[in-house]
Design an enzyme around this catalytic site. Sequence first.
Site, PDB file in Angstrom:
ATOM      1  CE  LYS A   1      88.487 -21.228  35.536  1.00 15.24           C
ATOM      2  NZ  LYS A   1      87.826 -20.427  34.494  1.00 15.24           N
ATOM      3  CE  LYS A  53      86.068 -10.899  35.404  1.00 19.77           C
ATOM      4  NZ  LYS A  53      85.572 -11.649  36.566  1.00 19.77           N
ATOM      5  CE  LYS A  56      86.409 -12.708  42.816  1.00 21.73           C
ATOM      6  NZ  LYS A  56      85.528 -12.333  41.694  1.00 21.73           N
TER       7      LYS A  56
HETATM    8  P1  NAD Z   1      74.739 -10.857  33.963  1.00 24.29           P
HETATM    9  O1  NAD Z   1      75.098 -10.187  32.709  1.00 24.29           O
HETATM   10  O2  NAD Z   1      74.218 -12.242  33.926  1.00 24.29           O
HETATM   11  O3  NAD Z   1      73.693  -9.989  34.801  1.00 24.29           O
HETATM   12  C1  NAD Z   1      73.857  -8.659  35.179  1.00 24.29           C
HETATM   13  C2  NAD Z   1      72.468  -8.043  35.338  1.00 24.29           C
HETATM   14  O4  NAD Z   1      72.601  -6.722  35.877  1.00 24.29           O
HETATM   15  C3  NAD Z   1      71.726  -7.933  34.015  1.00 24.29           C
HETATM   16  O5  NAD Z   1      70.432  -8.493  34.152  1.00 24.29           O
HETATM   17  C4  NAD Z   1      71.669  -6.414  33.777  1.00 24.29           C
HETATM   18  O6  NAD Z   1      70.519  -6.027  33.079  1.00 24.29           O
HETATM   19  C5  NAD Z   1      71.678  -5.885  35.189  1.00 24.29           C
HETATM   20  N1  NAD Z   1      72.118  -4.490  35.294  1.00 24.29           N
HETATM   21  C6  NAD Z   1      73.003  -3.822  34.528  1.00 24.29           C
HETATM   22  N2  NAD Z   1      73.146  -2.555  34.953  1.00 24.29           N
HETATM   23  C7  NAD Z   1      72.321  -2.416  36.004  1.00 24.29           C
HETATM   24  C8  NAD Z   1      72.008  -1.340  36.873  1.00 24.29           C
HETATM   25  N3  NAD Z   1      72.595  -0.138  36.741  1.00 24.29           N
HETATM   26  N4  NAD Z   1      71.099  -1.538  37.862  1.00 24.29           N
HETATM   27  C9  NAD Z   1      70.519  -2.742  38.009  1.00 24.29           C
HETATM   28  N5  NAD Z   1      70.773  -3.807  37.220  1.00 24.29           N
HETATM   29  C10 NAD Z   1      71.659  -3.640  36.228  1.00 24.29           C
HETATM   30  O7  NAD Z   1      76.062 -10.761  34.864  1.00 24.29           O
HETATM   31  P2  NAD Z   1      76.486 -11.699  36.077  1.00 24.29           P
HETATM   32  O8  NAD Z   1      77.287 -12.812  35.528  1.00 24.29           O
HETATM   33  O9  NAD Z   1      75.308 -11.986  36.935  1.00 24.29           O
HETATM   34  O10 NAD Z   1      77.508 -10.723  36.830  1.00 24.29           O
HETATM   35  C11 NAD Z   1      77.069  -9.732  37.752  1.00 24.29           C
HETATM   36  C12 NAD Z   1      78.227  -9.324  38.637  1.00 24.29           C
HETATM   37  O11 NAD Z   1      78.726 -10.495  39.322  1.00 24.29           O
HETATM   38  C13 NAD Z   1      79.434  -8.738  37.903  1.00 24.29           C
HETATM   39  O12 NAD Z   1      80.041  -7.767  38.719  1.00 24.29           O
HETATM   40  C14 NAD Z   1      80.366  -9.922  37.754  1.00 24.29           C
HETATM   41  O13 NAD Z   1      81.712  -9.536  37.618  1.00 24.29           O
HETATM   42  C15 NAD Z   1      80.113 -10.623  39.084  1.00 24.29           C
HETATM   43  N6  NAD Z   1      80.482 -12.051  39.072  1.00 24.29           N
HETATM   44  C16 NAD Z   1      79.939 -12.935  38.175  1.00 24.29           C
HETATM   45  C17 NAD Z   1      80.301 -14.272  38.219  1.00 24.29           C
HETATM   46  C18 NAD Z   1      79.677 -15.300  37.318  1.00 24.29           C
HETATM   47  O14 NAD Z   1      79.935 -16.502  37.531  1.00 24.29           O
HETATM   48  N7  NAD Z   1      78.877 -14.954  36.345  1.00 24.29           N
HETATM   49  C19 NAD Z   1      81.249 -14.714  39.156  1.00 24.29           C
HETATM   50  C20 NAD Z   1      81.784 -13.803  40.059  1.00 24.29           C
HETATM   51  C21 NAD Z   1      81.392 -12.464  40.013  1.00 24.29           C
END
Ligand code: NAD
Length: 480
Positions: free
Chosen positions: A78, A114, A102
């Site tokens: 997953k 992933k 995790k």
């Molecule tokens: P997302 O695409 O919804 O949002 C990411 C945001 O970060 C965007 O708004 C983007 O513009 C911004 N961003 C990009 N580069 C940047 C920078 N240099 N400085 C500031 N902002 C910046 O992504 P997400 O789903 O929120 O994921 C964010 C992080 O969380 C990732 O590392 C992802 O692996 C992790 N994550 C996500 C989930 C999930 O359920 N979506 C679960 C676990 C971990």
Amino acid sequence: MAKQIQVPNFYTTVENFFEKAAPYTGLDAGLLAQIRVCNSIYAIQFPVEIQNKVTGKMEVKVIEAYRVQHSHHRLPTKGGIRYSNNVDQHEVMALATLMSYKCAIVHVPFGGAKGGVKINPRDYTEEELERITRRYTYELVRRNFIGPSIDVPAPDYGTGGREMAWIYDTYRTLKENEIDAAGCVTGKPVAVYGIQGRTEATGRGVYYGLREACADEHDMKKVGLTTGMAGKTMIIQGMGNVGSFTGTISQEEGDVKVVGVGEYDGAIYLKSGINIEKLLKVRDETGSITNYPGATVYSKEDRNKILEMPCDILVPAALENQITTDNANKIKAKIIGEAANGPISSSAEEVLLKKGILIVPDVYLNAGGVTVSYFEWLKNLSHMRFGRMEKRFNQTSQERLLHAMEDLTGRKIDPELLRKVARGADEVDLVRSGLEETMSRSYGFIHEFQKKHNIDMRTAAFAYAIKLIGDDYQNLGIFP
Ligand code: NAD
């Protein structure tokens, strides 16, 4: 000449964390070597027709993509799918590895995986993104890298419910007789076999995890803070899915004051507090968070200065490698909550720990997403929404009990209160309750491990996870 910045390799960072944690697991070298490696790596290059933005002509573009399954000790595997220009094999390997740990930490019975597609979604139209997503899914189906009992993707950076719905639709078209097809992907919109509460799950989990960390008197004393979330200041980097829900939920339920926000096109700081709902509206209307009234604005080039501003809790929620040895010494936060995966490099972590900063690690803190994905997968396999069988029964039993109390005391309970107390749980109530219980229990396990060995929280979380995976390997008879 400008200073050349050496960006640490994310996979090396994960390997370094593994090395540091391994001695606390009590597992032998052979088993550790098996747990450490990625079991299957699928690298694909596929052609998609894209319209040239200048000439308007259709052209074929070759897209680079990956799916990595880190550990098959439990199936399905997953993990999310990322759309970003930074995607490469090592990044996807690092993210898949973190997924295994995790899942173990939150006791979700999956191996880690992933996916990544090397594109900037902002460069493509919705129709083109759909074509890329469907073709990527087709490639995964062809190689048996997707399926409810094989490997189940979910959203990550650059993807969301829309992409998950395309993936599901492509899968079910190719596998028309598969009765559990809806379980081939999670994070789907509720109307497309998704589950209530999945979109907010990672951010909500981040809030619950930070609340656990802030409840420990000893740990708070060490960083010079009082217990509780109320009144603590927070800076969030990244206002996407995870960052925005972390912000709104921390404000609404934890009474936290968000003083800084960073985005890819700039950052803002406002000591008196930023209302995240309002900020999201400002961005929707004007196109940028930097138009928030009254805030100090940092340009795109200076956006990472926001990480160095004073606050109690810093929440990186964008991408990996945001805190490296280049800026670690300048961080003023007392707590760093890793909502993103891998925001701190392994060498920066040593600097931060020496400064006495409490780091709540990604492998625990952002596990709310996979936890609720697990609930969604279970819902898909059971073909029934949670609460359907028991909601009415519980409501009626509670009403009976309250009416008996009225008869015994001779006093009438306010009908509004009666309605609230006797309410049976809806799906979203059960999802939130399951998530809160998971984040709280898992914090207890890793904190216990940490105290027992007197180590930092990430090393404890890694060691705890590796030990559980090792036990699985041995108990399930997979390891010779
Ligand atoms: P997302 O695409 O919804 O949002 C990411 C945001 O970060 C965007 O708004 C983007 O513009 C911004 N961003 C990009 N580069 C940047 C920078 N240099 N400085 C500031 N902002 C910046 O992504 P997400 O789903 O929120 O994921 C964010 C992080 O969380 C990732 O590392 C992802 O692996 C992790 N994550 C996500 C989930 C999930 O359920 N979506 C679960 C676990 C971990």
